[in-house]
Design a protein around this motif. Structure first.
Motif, PDB file in Angstrom:
ATOM      1  N   THR A 287      65.040 100.357  82.105  1.00 16.98           N
ATOM      2  CA  THR A 287      65.689 101.453  81.521  1.00 16.98           C
ATOM      3  C   THR A 287      66.024 101.245  80.020  1.00 16.98           C
ATOM      4  O   THR A 287      66.381 100.031  79.525  1.00 16.98           O
ATOM      5  CB  THR A 287      67.205 101.551  82.331  1.00 16.98           C
ATOM      6  OG1 THR A 287      68.192 100.468  81.920  1.00 16.98           O
ATOM      7  CG2 THR A 287      66.911 101.859  83.675  1.00 16.98           C
ATOM      8  N   GLU A 288      65.660 102.072  79.351  1.00 19.17           N
ATOM      9  CA  GLU A 288      65.600 102.154  78.009  1.00 19.17           C
ATOM     10  C   GLU A 288      67.377 102.386  77.166  1.00 19.17           C
ATOM     11  O   GLU A 288      67.919 102.828  78.192  1.00 19.17           O
ATOM     12  CB  GLU A 288      64.800 102.888  77.086  1.00 19.17           C
ATOM     13  CG  GLU A 288      63.374 103.020  77.374  1.00 19.17           C
ATOM     14  CD  GLU A 288      62.963 101.403  76.792  1.00 19.17           C
ATOM     15  OE1 GLU A 288      63.498 100.772  76.150  1.00 19.17           O
ATOM     16  OE2 GLU A 288      61.552 101.321  76.820  1.00 19.17           O
ATOM     17  N   ALA A 289      67.502 101.979  76.086  1.00 21.02           N
ATOM     18  CA  ALA A 289      68.801 102.443  75.585  1.00 21.02           C
ATOM     19  C   ALA A 289      69.436 103.536  76.005  1.00 21.02           C
ATOM     20  O   ALA A 289      68.707 104.474  75.652  1.00 21.02           O
ATOM     21  CB  ALA A 289      68.691 102.045  74.024  1.00 21.02           C
ATOM     22  N   ASN A 290      70.761 103.704  76.248  1.00 18.87           N
ATOM     23  CA  ASN A 290      71.538 104.946  76.342  1.00 18.87           C
ATOM     24  C   ASN A 290      71.020 105.688  77.449  1.00 18.87           C
ATOM     25  O   ASN A 290      70.933 107.113  77.488  1.00 18.87           O
ATOM     26  CB  ASN A 290      71.684 105.912  74.918  1.00 18.87           C
ATOM     27  CG  ASN A 290      71.963 104.838  74.020  1.00 18.87           C
ATOM     28  OD1 ASN A 290      73.378 104.403  74.026  1.00 18.87           O
ATOM     29  ND2 ASN A 290      71.261 105.072  72.826  1.00 18.87           N
ATOM     30  N   SER A 291      70.357 105.250  78.426  1.00 16.22           N
ATOM     31  CA  SER A 291      69.895 105.904  79.490  1.00 16.22           C
ATOM     32  C   SER A 291      70.560 105.574  80.910  1.00 16.22           C
ATOM     33  O   SER A 291      71.515 104.674  80.889  1.00 16.22           O
ATOM     34  CB  SER A 291      68.348 105.767  79.885  1.00 16.22           C
ATOM     35  OG  SER A 291      67.992 104.512  80.217  1.00 16.22           O
ATOM     36  N   SER A 292      70.584 106.495  81.894  1.00 14.06           N
ATOM     37  CA  SER A 292      71.038 106.136  83.150  1.00 14.06           C
ATOM     38  C   SER A 292      70.470 106.499  84.327  1.00 14.06           C
ATOM     39  O   SER A 292      69.454 107.333  84.226  1.00 14.06           O
ATOM     40  CB  SER A 292      72.461 106.853  83.119  1.00 14.06           C
ATOM     41  OG  SER A 292      72.514 108.080  83.424  1.00 14.06           O
ATOM     42  N   VAL A 293      70.324 105.942  85.488  1.00 16.10           N
ATOM     43  CA  VAL A 293      69.605 106.168  86.663  1.00 16.10           C
ATOM     44  C   VAL A 293      70.325 105.754  88.110  1.00 16.10           C
ATOM     45  O   VAL A 293      70.763 104.796  87.701  1.00 16.10           O
ATOM     46  CB  VAL A 293      68.293 105.540  86.502  1.00 16.10           C
ATOM     47  CG1 VAL A 293      68.345 104.077  86.771  1.00 16.10           C
ATOM     48  CG2 VAL A 293      67.428 106.191  87.760  1.00 16.10           C
ATOM     49  N   THR A 294      70.128 106.544  89.048  1.00 19.34           N
ATOM     50  CA  THR A 294      70.649 106.227  90.296  1.00 19.34           C
ATOM     51  C   THR A 294      69.376 106.162  91.219  1.00 19.34           C
ATOM     52  O   THR A 294      68.697 107.177  91.326  1.00 19.34           O
ATOM     53  CB  THR A 294      71.799 107.308  90.699  1.00 19.34           C
ATOM     54  OG1 THR A 294      72.842 107.192  89.905  1.00 19.34           O
ATOM     55  CG2 THR A 294      72.363 106.849  92.194  1.00 19.34           C
ATOM     56  N   ILE A 295      69.315 105.011  91.936  1.00 20.87           N
ATOM     57  CA  ILE A 295      68.203 104.889  92.752  1.00 20.87           C
ATOM     58  C   ILE A 295      68.970 104.437  94.173  1.00 20.87           C
ATOM     59  O   ILE A 295      69.572 103.854  94.511  1.00 20.87           O
ATOM     60  CB  ILE A 295      67.410 103.597  92.272  1.00 20.87           C
ATOM     61  CG1 ILE A 295      66.870 103.806  90.935  1.00 20.87           C
ATOM     62  CG2 ILE A 295      66.155 103.287  93.369  1.00 20.87           C
ATOM     63  CD1 ILE A 295      66.263 102.566  90.121  1.00 20.87           C
ATOM     64  N   LEU A 296      68.210 105.149  95.118  1.00 23.62           N
ATOM     65  CA  LEU A 296      68.431 105.004  96.644  1.00 23.62           C
ATOM     66  C   LEU A 296      67.237 104.729  97.400  1.00 23.62           C
ATOM     67  O   LEU A 296      66.190 105.190  97.207  1.00 23.62           O
ATOM     68  CB  LEU A 296      69.081 106.443  97.200  1.00 23.62           C
ATOM     69  CG  LEU A 296      69.373 106.371  98.788  1.00 23.62           C
ATOM     70  CD1 LEU A 296      70.146 105.383  99.037  1.00 23.62           C
ATOM     71  CD2 LEU A 296      69.582 107.687  99.136  1.00 23.62           C
ATOM     72  N   GLU A 297      67.299 103.445  97.799  1.00 20.00           N
ATOM     73  CA  GLU A 297      65.949 102.828  98.499  1.00 20.00           C
ATOM     74  C   GLU A 297      66.436 102.738 100.129  1.00 20.00           C
ATOM     75  O   GLU A 297      67.510 102.377 100.176  1.00 20.00           O
ATOM     76  CB  GLU A 297      65.862 101.372  98.002  1.00 20.00           C
ATOM     77  CG  GLU A 297      64.747 100.705  98.692  1.00 20.00           C
ATOM     78  CD  GLU A 297      64.533  99.019  98.390  1.00 20.00           C
ATOM     79  OE1 GLU A 297      63.458  98.790  98.062  1.00 20.00           O
ATOM     80  OE2 GLU A 297      65.553  98.469  97.864  1.00 20.00           O
ATOM     81  N   ARG A 298      65.644 103.067 100.755  1.00 28.46           N
ATOM     82  CA  ARG A 298      65.565 102.748 102.265  1.00 28.46           C
ATOM     83  C   ARG A 298      64.416 101.983 102.718  1.00 28.46           C
ATOM     84  O   ARG A 298      63.361 102.074 102.225  1.00 28.46           O
ATOM     85  CB  ARG A 298      65.563 104.086 103.127  1.00 28.46           C
ATOM     86  CG  ARG A 298      66.920 104.943 102.694  1.00 28.46           C
ATOM     87  CD  ARG A 298      66.698 106.187 103.504  1.00 28.46           C
ATOM     88  NE  ARG A 298      68.010 107.264 103.321  1.00 28.46           N
ATOM     89  CZ  ARG A 298      68.043 107.926 102.496  1.00 28.46           C
ATOM     90  NH1 ARG A 298      67.217 108.248 101.342  1.00 28.46           N
ATOM     91  NH2 ARG A 298      69.172 108.688 102.298  1.00 28.46           N
ATOM     92  N   GLN A 299      64.885 101.100 103.768  1.00 34.30           N
ATOM     93  CA  GLN A 299      63.663 100.118 104.197  1.00 34.30           C
ATOM     94  C   GLN A 299      63.813 100.117 105.757  1.00 34.30           C
ATOM     95  O   GLN A 299      65.018  99.866 106.377  1.00 34.30           O
ATOM     96  CB  GLN A 299      63.955  98.715 103.776  1.00 34.30           C
ATOM     97  CG  GLN A 299      63.772  98.668 102.215  1.00 34.30           C
ATOM     98  CD  GLN A 299      64.594  97.285 101.917  1.00 34.30           C
ATOM     99  OE1 GLN A 299      65.434  96.696 102.544  1.00 34.30           O
ATOM    100  NE2 GLN A 299      64.081  96.654 101.013  1.00 34.30           N
TER     101      GLN A 299
END
Length: 414
Positions: free
Chosen positions: A160-172
């Protein structure tokens, strides 16, 4: 080089995997270096209490479990338009992503950190690259991996670069093996092996929330390492749910190397039958004004076992540190076993920190109170278990993941 661990793990195998995916030379060399180091590397460290080693990773029969050339899975990986979400080998063929992968691969998790990470580096065939450009706010990045073979080695890179945001949902999870795997003999029926490595590199003032839910079948041995590197003012949060597998060894950690960086590691697990969970959470405070919160709750029933280690490591330059940890395990059976080892390593006096851990059974008084109000013992126990998980579920900010965890817990209770 003539390194060979056994007949299925050799230089020839590694070169074949690289050729099949048309990989660049730098990645092939990284694979071969990891393979060459295997014989000199130790297994991941595990908790040992007086007279007992809780998890014997070296007893895993890789000869039976690992089949590098027949790795198969069903994978879905999606995200919003302004975020790049790509299969690992597609990213290597992408002009924008290829350089980013080369720069960041192995920068957070050392490919030769231990024997199992080196094995993963040498043999992985699938993975995901998530790239969030500067200033982008993204949600709903979803990765689902369903293993359909005897073994699977998976790699995930998040940048992720500066001033960014992310929500990641992983299922296994795991599904029935392909026809060739199912017909390959008794060795394949002894168990399955999944190995996953996740690297998160969070830029300045970035926010990353990575939630995962593991629900493998109970023939699967699972090793995963997830690690984040937090820059100045950035946040890396982990949510780790473990329900399935025969044996799970996980390591979830964050290095707070930037001033005012933060992390939260939330864990929930529920074991039954003869499942075994070996879980560790770690945070390294390496800069000023950093904050960490580690919260784990788990339930074990039948002959299941769990062992937890949490480490808060405050470095000499980590002035004005806040670091908290709490872990609670509830045992539903006299045959279940649990242990916990929270640790503080403090090298800076300007620190506010605490840690706690409890292991115990359902409170007889609570059970007696509920049964006196007309509930049968099983219903009362189920309600107490659901209530026990509430404090950790309240920490899960991803609604979809929290609902999935609640459903898996309810299924296990039924």
């Amino acid at each position: 080089m003539s390194t060979q661990v056994h007949q299925d793990i050799s230089e020839e195998t590694v070169r074949q995997l690289a050729d099949e995916h048309d990989e660049p030379e730098w990645l092939l060399e990284t694979r071969l270096d990891a393979l060459d180091a295997l014989g000199d590397l130790e297994y991941p460290s595990v908790i040992e209490t007086p007279g007992r080693k809780w998890t014997n990773l070296e007893d895993l029969d890789f000869e039976a479990l690992v089949d590098p050339l027949t790795q198969t899975e069903q994978k879905d990986q999606v995200g919003p338009e302004d975020v790049r979400v790509a299969a690992f080998h597609d990213a290597l063929r992408d002009d924008e992503l290829a350089g980013l992968v080369e720069e960041h691969f192995g920068s957070v998790v050392d490919p030769q950190e231990n024997r199992l990470t080196a094995l993963s580096t040498a043999l992985f065939t699938t993975g995901t690259v998530v790239y969030v450009p500067e200033g982008v706010d993204a949600e709903d990045v979803k990765i689902r991996t369903s293993m359909t073979s005897r073994s699977l080695f998976n790699y995930t890179l998040v940048v992720t670069e500066a001033n960014s945001s992310v929500t990641i949902l992983e299922r296994q999870d795991s599904e029935a093996r392909s026809g060739s795997e199912s017909a390959s003999g008794d060795a394949a029926s002894d168990g399955r092996y999944y190995s996953g490595v996740v690297e998160v590199d969070a830029g300045e003032n970035a926010y990353v929330q990575y939630g995962s839910l593991q629900n493998f079948d109970e023939d699967t041995y699972n090793y995963t390492v997830k690690r984040g590197d937090a820059d100045t003012y950035s946040t890396v949060n982990w949510i780790e749910g473990n329900i399935g597998s025969r044996l799970t060894k996980t390591a979830v950690s964050t290095e707070l190397r930037g001033d005012a960086s933060e992390t939260k590691i939330v864990g929930a697990f529920f074991g039954h039958d003869d499942q075994h969970f070996d879980l560790d959470s770690k945070v390294w405070h390496r800069a000023e004004h950093t904050t960490a919160d580690l919260v784990t709750r788990g339930v074990i029933d039948d002959r299941a076992r769990s062992v937890y280690e949490g480490v808060q490591d405050v470095g000499r330059d980590a002035w004005d540190t806040s670091s908290y940890q709490r872990e609670n395990t509830l045992m539903l059976s006299d045959e279940s076993e649990a242990d916990a080892s929270p640790k503080l390593i403090i090298n800076n006096h300007d620190t506010e920190a605490s840690h706690s851990a409890t292991v115990g059974q359902v409170d007889d008084e609570d059970l007696f109170y509920m049964r006196n109000r007309g509930l049968d013992e099983q219903t009362a126990t189920n309600m107490l278990v659901e209530g026990f998980f509430v404090p950790v579920l309240d920490e899960v900010e991803v609604d979809e993941l929290r609902e999935d965890l609640e459903e898996r817990i309810s299924e296990r209770l039924r």
